[in-house]
Design an enzyme around this catalytic site. Sequence first.
Site, PDB file in Angstrom:
ATOM      1  CG  MET A  23       2.930   6.878   3.499  1.00  0.00           C
ATOM      2  SD  MET A  23       4.445   7.861   3.670  1.00  0.00           S
ATOM      3  CE  MET A  23       4.965   7.967   1.946  1.00  0.00           C
ATOM      4  CB  ALA A  24      -3.765   8.469   4.617  1.00  0.00           C
ATOM      5  CB  CYS A 109      -3.840   2.035   9.148  1.00  0.00           C
ATOM      6  SG  CYS A 109      -4.178   3.766   9.533  1.00  0.00           S
ATOM      7  CG  ASN A 211       7.226  -0.176   6.138  1.00  0.00           C
ATOM      8  OD1 ASN A 211       6.161   0.032   6.687  1.00  0.00           O
ATOM      9  ND2 ASN A 211       7.946   0.793   5.614  1.00  0.00           N
TER      10      ASN A 211
END
Length: 378
Positions: A23-24, A109, A211
Amino acid sequence: MTAFSPLAIGPHIVQPPVVLAPMAGITNAPFRTLCREFSGGKGLFVSEMITTRALVERNEKTMQLIRFDATEQPRSIQLYGVDPVTVGKAVRMIVDEDLADHIDLNFGCPVPKVTRKGGGSALPYKRPLLRAILNEAVTGAGDLPVTMKMRKGIDDDHITYLDAGRIAVEEGVTAIALHGRTAAQHYGGTADWDAIARLKEHVPEIPVLGNGDIWSADDALRMMRETGCDGVVVGRGCLGRPWLFADLVAGFEGTGAYAAPGLRVVADAMVRHARLLGEWIGDEARGVIDFRKHVAWYLKGFSVGSEMRKKLAITSSLDELSAQLSELDLDQPWPVGADGPRGRTSGNNRVVLPDGWLKDPYDCSGVSEDAELDTSGG
């Protein structure tokens, strides 16, 4: 209690089969350290997104993002790239300089700055480009396992995950993680776990990880049972809850001893998180400032007044953070309902794509190395 097999990522055995989602701006070394400590070192913890161009150019921020703690084993890097040549260079750099033990490729993303370049969840629509990138990565990686994370597709009219899964198998990818949403959904609605089951049936040759909408250890176990997937990838569920990884270990090992920390324990974790960020950045104030975005996640459900929440959101030192937290009623138990959804929930977004991207899934002429992002992380 159903026994689940360990997850094999190349030579690396992950037991329980639990992976921290990249996760950025979140899954930097300090946060990975916290999650790993709570899990007792069990699981796989992936770096935030590293842009291949920035890595090859040795961008200063990027080189910091790929620094791993000495206790991190295996070292896991997620790469983002659009140009096969640049991806190949980045992978060979990782191998030649021993920068990681596992490489994950980002095809999931949904944010506009990525999809407008044809990257992330937009890229699998261009089948030949996906194949070329995977071929370069797997060839360049040698003995290092290469995995990929993707979404169902761009939107309900452009579903790509089954084709992408088959291409991945043919190009030698070690495992696939599927977020059960399209790019257009972002994080809205409900994740489609049936798609995870279909992908598992479609690519039985390699592990499939699920996920989406894993907010608790019980959710993870239910996903495994319902979809037949080989492991789970946990993202937003651990925001402000690094102890979720202790729960996941307890759930998979059948101990049932789930964490439900009171506010005193949560406050201690907050200070430790901020301190680790400061040490990692090399500046206490900058570490505390970076921590601010985590405050609301940690305090979700607790009785904390709006004025105190505002003060905590502008702290700039560890002493200030500790002092403000000490003013709270630290004897509060874990709030009912705080285990539920957290983080971004927006959905039904228009996916920003390069001009003409959807005209032909096999025409990749509009993609060049200029489409590479030049910065990593959030």
